[in-house]
Each structure stands twice: as C-alpha cells, then as structure tokens.
Scaffold this motif. Structure first.
Motif, PDB file in Angstrom:
ATOM      1  N   LEU A  62     -36.481  66.064  34.194  1.00 34.64           N
ATOM      2  CA  LEU A  62     -35.827  64.786  33.939  1.00 34.64           C
ATOM      3  C   LEU A  62     -36.169  63.742  34.989  1.00 34.64           C
ATOM      4  O   LEU A  62     -36.249  62.543  34.698  1.00 34.64           O
ATOM      5  N   ARG A  63     -36.391  64.180  36.241  1.00 38.45           N
ATOM      6  CA  ARG A  63     -36.671  63.206  37.295  1.00 38.45           C
ATOM      7  C   ARG A  63     -37.912  62.368  37.003  1.00 38.45           C
ATOM      8  O   ARG A  63     -37.994  61.199  37.406  1.00 38.45           O
ATOM      9  N   PHE A  64     -38.899  62.949  36.304  1.00 46.17           N
ATOM     10  CA  PHE A  64     -40.114  62.194  35.995  1.00 46.17           C
ATOM     11  C   PHE A  64     -39.860  61.165  34.894  1.00 46.17           C
ATOM     12  O   PHE A  64     -40.443  60.078  34.905  1.00 46.17           O
ATOM     13  N   VAL A  65     -38.976  61.503  33.970  1.00 48.44           N
ATOM     14  CA  VAL A  65     -38.582  60.539  32.940  1.00 48.44           C
ATOM     15  C   VAL A  65     -37.832  59.380  33.583  1.00 48.44           C
ATOM     16  O   VAL A  65     -38.085  58.203  33.286  1.00 48.44           O
ATOM     17  N   ARG A  66     -36.917  59.695  34.475  1.00 46.44           N
ATOM     18  CA  ARG A  66     -36.178  58.649  35.167  1.00 46.44           C
ATOM     19  C   ARG A  66     -37.093  57.777  36.018  1.00 46.44           C
ATOM     20  O   ARG A  66     -36.937  56.549  36.071  1.00 46.44           O
ATOM     21  N   ARG A  67     -38.044  58.406  36.697  1.00 50.54           N
ATOM     22  CA  ARG A  67     -38.984  57.645  37.526  1.00 50.54           C
ATOM     23  C   ARG A  67     -39.824  56.716  36.657  1.00 50.54           C
ATOM     24  O   ARG A  67     -40.050  55.555  37.020  1.00 50.54           O
ATOM     25  N   ALA A  68     -40.290  57.216  35.517  1.00 48.88           N
ATOM     26  CA  ALA A  68     -41.085  56.397  34.608  1.00 48.88           C
ATOM     27  C   ALA A  68     -40.275  55.198  34.116  1.00 48.88           C
ATOM     28  O   ALA A  68     -40.745  54.051  34.147  1.00 48.88           O
ATOM     29  N   ALA A  69     -39.049  55.460  33.641  1.00 48.93           N
ATOM     30  CA  ALA A  69     -38.219  54.373  33.110  1.00 48.93           C
ATOM     31  C   ALA A  69     -37.936  53.325  34.169  1.00 48.93           C
ATOM     32  O   ALA A  69     -37.962  52.113  33.895  1.00 48.93           O
ATOM     33  N   ALA A  70     -37.676  53.763  35.399  1.00 51.97           N
ATOM     34  CA  ALA A  70     -37.381  52.828  36.479  1.00 51.97           C
ATOM     35  C   ALA A  70     -38.584  51.958  36.821  1.00 51.97           C
ATOM     36  O   ALA A  70     -38.423  50.816  37.276  1.00 51.97           O
ATOM     37  N   ALA A  71     -39.780  52.496  36.593  1.00 52.16           N
ATOM     38  CA  ALA A  71     -41.010  51.762  36.903  1.00 52.16           C
ATOM     39  C   ALA A  71     -41.516  50.941  35.721  1.00 52.16           C
ATOM     40  O   ALA A  71     -42.573  50.320  35.807  1.00 52.16           O
ATOM     41  N   GLY A  72     -40.771  50.949  34.619  1.00 50.54           N
ATOM     42  CA  GLY A  72     -41.201  50.197  33.448  1.00 50.54           C
ATOM     43  C   GLY A  72     -42.259  50.890  32.625  1.00 50.54           C
ATOM     44  O   GLY A  72     -42.934  50.264  31.802  1.00 50.54           O
ATOM     45  N   VAL A  73     -42.423  52.197  32.834  1.00 48.42           N
ATOM     46  CA  VAL A  73     -43.388  52.976  32.053  1.00 48.42           C
ATOM     47  C   VAL A  73     -42.707  53.421  30.757  1.00 48.42           C
ATOM     48  O   VAL A  73     -41.658  54.070  30.799  1.00 48.42           O
ATOM     49  N   PRO A  74     -43.264  53.083  29.607  1.00 50.38           N
ATOM     50  CA  PRO A  74     -42.645  53.490  28.339  1.00 50.38           C
ATOM     51  C   PRO A  74     -42.554  55.012  28.229  1.00 50.38           C
ATOM     52  O   PRO A  74     -43.480  55.731  28.604  1.00 50.38           O
ATOM     53  N   VAL A  75     -41.436  55.511  27.700  1.00 45.84           N
ATOM     54  CA  VAL A  75     -41.207  56.936  27.514  1.00 45.84           C
ATOM     55  C   VAL A  75     -41.054  57.232  26.030  1.00 45.84           C
ATOM     56  O   VAL A  75     -40.274  56.566  25.335  1.00 45.84           O
ATOM     57  N   ALA A  76     -41.793  58.215  25.544  1.00 46.50           N
ATOM     58  CA  ALA A  76     -41.654  58.693  24.170  1.00 46.50           C
ATOM     59  C   ALA A  76     -41.331  60.180  24.228  1.00 46.50           C
ATOM     60  O   ALA A  76     -41.868  60.904  25.069  1.00 46.50           O
ATOM     61  N   ILE A  77     -40.454  60.648  23.336  1.00 42.04           N
ATOM     62  CA  ILE A  77     -40.030  62.046  23.330  1.00 42.04           C
ATOM     63  C   ILE A  77     -40.208  62.620  21.932  1.00 42.04           C
ATOM     64  O   ILE A  77     -39.715  62.056  20.958  1.00 42.04           O
ATOM     65  N   VAL A  78     -40.928  63.750  21.852  1.00 42.61           N
ATOM     66  CA  VAL A  78     -41.051  64.506  20.611  1.00 42.61           C
ATOM     67  C   VAL A  78     -40.424  65.864  20.873  1.00 42.61           C
ATOM     68  O   VAL A  78     -40.943  66.661  21.660  1.00 42.61           O
ATOM     69  N   ASN A  79     -39.297  66.136  20.234  1.00 41.32           N
ATOM     70  CA  ASN A  79     -38.554  67.362  20.501  1.00 41.32           C
ATOM     71  C   ASN A  79     -37.603  67.630  19.344  1.00 41.32           C
ATOM     72  O   ASN A  79     -37.121  66.697  18.701  1.00 41.32           O
ATOM     73  N   GLN A  80     -37.345  68.914  19.080  1.00 40.51           N
ATOM     74  CA  GLN A  80     -36.325  69.253  18.099  1.00 40.51           C
ATOM     75  C   GLN A  80     -34.961  69.247  18.772  1.00 40.51           C
ATOM     76  O   GLN A  80     -34.697  70.052  19.660  1.00 40.51           O
TER      77      GLN A  80
END
Length: 294
Positions: free
Chosen positions: A243-261
């Motif tokens: 999760l920390r990498f998702v949070r880091r990406a979002a904080a830096a303005g990096v778009p996040v996409a998630i594919v998961n069931q």
C-alpha cells in the motif's frame, strides 16, 4: 519532471462504466513507462491460492511469523516439514495468461518495471526481466548466521536424504509455499542446518512480522518516482508493504489503476478500478493495447 498522462477521469469513489474500465487502463499503458505492482491474485489461475480472496487461505490458516521461526526449534520443524511439501507445488506451477500478458506489455515498452509481492517466481518464468521480488523468492535459501544464499533445489535434496520415510500429503497450499499438515506428521521430520557454518536456514522470503530490506524499498520508491502510472494487479493492498507505494504514487500525482477481484485498501487512491479475474482482463487489455499500437 516526467509528464504524467492526461486523464479524463479522477478518483471520485464512483466506478467507471464497465465498458470504460479497461479502456482507461489501456490509455495509461499507451503512454508507456507504467509500473506494475502485482499480488497473489495474479497467481491464482496458476493453482496458487491467494490470502484474502473469496477463498483466501488467511480465512483458515495463520502464516508463519518471523518470531516463531527464529525463536523456536519446533517452529522451524513445523515450517520446513510443511514447506518441504508445499514448495514442490510452487515449483511445478506455470505462468498463466496474466503473467504472459505482463511480460508482453513489458517487451512492448508499455510497462517499465514490475514489483511483485509474490514469492513464486512466475513473472520471471513468463520472461519478464528485472522483476523486483519485494518479499523475496521461495527458490532461494539463506543462512541466518553467515548469510550464505543457496538454491532451494539443493536444500530439497538434503531434506529428502535425511527424511527418506516422509510420506505426508498436503491438504492445501498457501501462497508462501506453506501447507496444512497434522502435527503428528510434523513430529518426525528432520531439519538440516547450513552446510557451511551450521547456522539456521530460512527461505529467502519476508515472513509476517519481518521488514522488507530498506534498500529494496528505496529501489521501489525510485521506480514509483520514475513511472508514468502505477498499475496494481491482483493485490488487496491490505498490508502496508504494498500500500505504501500506492500512497506514494498518489501523493506524487502519479495515476493509479487497480485490477483486482474485490475491494482493496487502495481503492480511494485509484483513478480507475477493474473488478475482474486477472487472466481474462489482462489478455483483453493486451489485445486492446496491441491493437492501438498497430
């Protein structure tokens, strides 16, 4: 400063129409340099269950912790007896269509790198280069005393030699290669020590309660910094490790996409969410991106 993809959607908490979901992910991939963060859900179609899905093993099984393994002879005996069986299943597993789709996207330049929370080596088996094994890999063994790294095949041969009568059968396997095994099957199992120094041998994986090595985490942060978007595949993001990498990406303005069931702990940070089985979704996504490329 890297130019981020221009998005026509924002993380609002409302899902995109189903017809738009994969198209939105394809738009990110078309820009190139997308970083993949994968989890156990990507390997379920290879016969390796996840921890937290509908039938996830954490509903029935408590994984080995580092404290139990390092602090107890009986804990190590229990782990190695069960893992001796489970690793054979992991070693026989083959990449599925999702792993192959990621490898193809990497070869085409749409994916810049892969960080995996899995320890099964299936990304590498599919031909993806430079994968960062965030939690290590089951195909390596490390000595806790001298630090010697060795192949799991070597340990497997030694364990077979000292346990010639071990005929237990695994009832169920877990993503870390551990299996469910009755205590009476464990009691007679013999554990071997490091052939060089006699120290305790441990699989080169991060157990629950153990920290990912800091240099590895920093490398992943750099990959997040340098990517155009972060694509999460098959992870519930329940633990901070991913999760920390998702949070880091979002904080830096990096778009996040998630594919998961199913829902994930990172959904609030995602610009787009696709709730579908990974193999079919990634195959369709690859076909879409290759069609765009042509």
């Amino acid at each position: 400063m890297r130019t981020r993809p221009t998005l026509s959607w924002t993380p609002t908490g409302e899902p995109l129409p189903r017809t738009a979901e994969l198209g939105a992910v394809a738009d990110l991939l078309r820009c190139g340099d997308v970083l993949v963060l994968s989890g156990a859900g990507l390997s379920t179609e290879s016969g390796i269950p996840d921890y937290r899905g509908v039938a996830g093993s954490l509903r029935k099984h408590t994984p080995m912790t580092y404290a139990e393994f390092a602090g107890s002879v009986e804990g190590r005996r229990r782990y190695w007896a069960r893992s001796h069986l489970g690793w054979r299943t992991i070693a026989r597993a083959r990449p599925n269509s999702g792993h192959h789709a990621v490898a193809r996207l990497r070869a085409l330049g749409h994916v810049s790198g892969v960080i995996t929370q899995n320890v099964d080596g299936l990304h590498q088996a599919a031909g993806t280069p430079g994968v960062v094994d965030l939690h290590g890999s089951l195909d390596r063994v490390i000595c806790l005393s001298c630090g010697r790294l060795g192949p799991r095949e070597e340990l497997d041969r030694r364990l077979r030699a000292v346990n010639p009568g071990f005929r237990a059968a695994a009832a169920a396997i877990n993503p870390d290669g551990d299996v469910d095994l009755p205590e009476h099957e464990v009691a007679g199992f013999t554990v071997v020590d490091c052939a060089d120094c006699g120290g305790v041998l441990k699989p080169d994986v991060v157990f629950f309660g153990e920290n990912v090595p800091k240099p590895r985490v920093e490398r992943c942060y750099r990959m997040v910094r340098d990517c155009s978007a972060l694509l999460v595949l098959g992870s519930s993001l329940t633990v901070m490790s991913g999760l920390r990498f998702v949070r880091r990406a979002a904080a830096a303005g990096v778009p996040v996409a998630i594919v998961n069931q199913g829902v994930t702990r990172g959904d609030e940070y995602a610009a787009v969410r696709v709730d579908r089985p990974l193999g079919g979704a990634l195959t369709e996504l690859l076909d879409t991106v290759e069609g765009i490329a042509s």
